[in-house]
Design an enzyme around this catalytic site. Structure first.
Site, short mmCIF file in Angstrom:
data_model
loop_
_atom_site.label_atom_id
_atom_site.label_comp_id
_atom_site.label_asym_id
_atom_site.label_seq_id
_atom_site.Cartn_x
_atom_site.Cartn_y
_atom_site.Cartn_z
N GLN A 124 -18.06 -6.19 -1.14
CA GLN A 124 -17.16 -6.97 -2.00
C GLN A 124 -16.78 -8.31 -1.36
OE1 GLN A 124 -13.98 -3.78 -1.94
NE2 GLN A 124 -12.62 -5.55 -1.96
N HIS A 156 0.84 -1.21 0.00
CA HIS A 156 0.00 0.00 0.00
C HIS A 156 0.88 1.26 0.00
CE1 HIS A 156 -2.84 -2.83 2.19
NE2 HIS A 156 -3.60 -2.39 1.22
N GLY A 158 -2.93 -1.21 -6.93
CA GLY A 158 -1.84 -2.17 -7.06
C GLY A 158 -2.09 -3.16 -8.18
#
Ligand code: PAF
Length: 283
Positions: free
Chosen positions: A59, A35, A147
């Site tokens: 999610q 992160h 990412g």
């Protein structure tokens, strides 16, 4: 660093700094070096960096780790201060879901959401696209950083931005790995000592495929099957190992396509994912 814990606080900042270049780094917290590498890229490219921290209920599937997902706001805030982040946005569910209704409106990128991880985690990418669209509407960033570790997620978001015409540049940042190759992930901490030793095998299998394809191998199905067998022998339960077109994530039509090899496999109760780009003649 200032913590913006609701939408009113966020709105004041967004209105005040309208003329600045704003970068958003969406996260679910429990920040690790992966992160922080996103934060560093955001810091380089923008005047103002906002990191959102929110464990997104929509999610996670019914039997997934939403309840146990590590929530470490104190340590996260400290790490972000060290990184010179301007604002951490830590909304509550009420800030993001009107009337606390989790399913009233959804964003779907159908071509990318039902394949690979989407096949094993139904609804996951709709949940990701929906929450990220909400962040984009509230934060109005100029750029947003994600990412490459979550490669399919990155492609879903790129397509969402393209097709919904969000005026936002999406930047993908290379996966940060442990010394033995294991991709950094908050879920790695679920692994016990024995599993942690085996875990980098997923990366090694993807690397074998990359090397084979780059050396001219064209039997993709054979390579995928061999990697799955090796993973099973090492103690994994593979969901898939697959060589795909790097942009569409469809099965490649030619070995000359721009390619990526992706894998997802369970090790005990932990689901690991990884991917590596394959250099082809066209690249
Ligand atoms: O990658 C994550 O941490 C999450 O999927 C994201 C993008 C923050 C959405 O909840």
């Amino acid at each position: 660093m200032i913590v913006l814990s609701d939408n009113n606080a966020l709105k004041q900042v967004v209105d005040k700094y309208r003329d600045k270049k704003i970068a958003l780094v969406p996260t679910m917290g429990n920040l690790h070096r992966g992160h922080l590498s996103l934060v560093d890229v955001a810091r380089e490219k923008a005047d103002l960096v906002i990191v959102s921290i929110y464990v997104n209920p929509i999610q996670f599937g019914e039997n997934e780790d939403f309840t146990n997902y590590p929530r470490t706001l104190g340590a996260d805030s400290y790490a972000l201060c060290q990184r010179d982040v301007d604002f951490a946005y830590t909304p509550s569910t009420r800030d993001l879901f009107v009337d606390n209704n989790l399913s009233a409106a959804q964003v779907n990128v159908p071509a990318l959401s039902g394949i690979l991880c989407g096949k094993y985690r139904p609804g996951h990418f709709q949940g990701v696209a929906t929450i990220v669209a909400k962040f984009f509407n509230l934060v109005k960033p100029d750029i947003a950083v994600f990412g490459e570790k979550d490669y399919q997620q990155l492609k879903v978001i790129e397509q969402m931005v393209r097709h919904l015409r969000f005026p936002i540049e999406i930047i993908g940042v290379a996966t940060v790995r442990e010394e033995d190759g294991l991709a950094m992930s908050s879920r790695n901490q679920y692994l016990n000592d024995a599993e942690r030793v085996v875990a980098p095998e997923l990366y090694r299998e993807l690397l074998h495929i990359k090397t084979a394809v780059e050396s001219g191998a064209t039997d993709f199905a054979g390579l995928e099957m061999k990697a799955s067998t090796q993973l099973t022998e090492a103690g994994f339960k593979p969901d898939y190992v697959s060589i795909r077109h790097a942009q569409t994530l469809e099965n490649p039509e030619s070995p000359r396509d721009s390619l990526v090899v992706l894998g997802a496999a369970w090790l005990g109760d932990t689901r690991l994912i990884d991917n590596i780009a394959v250099k082809t003649v066209e690249d």
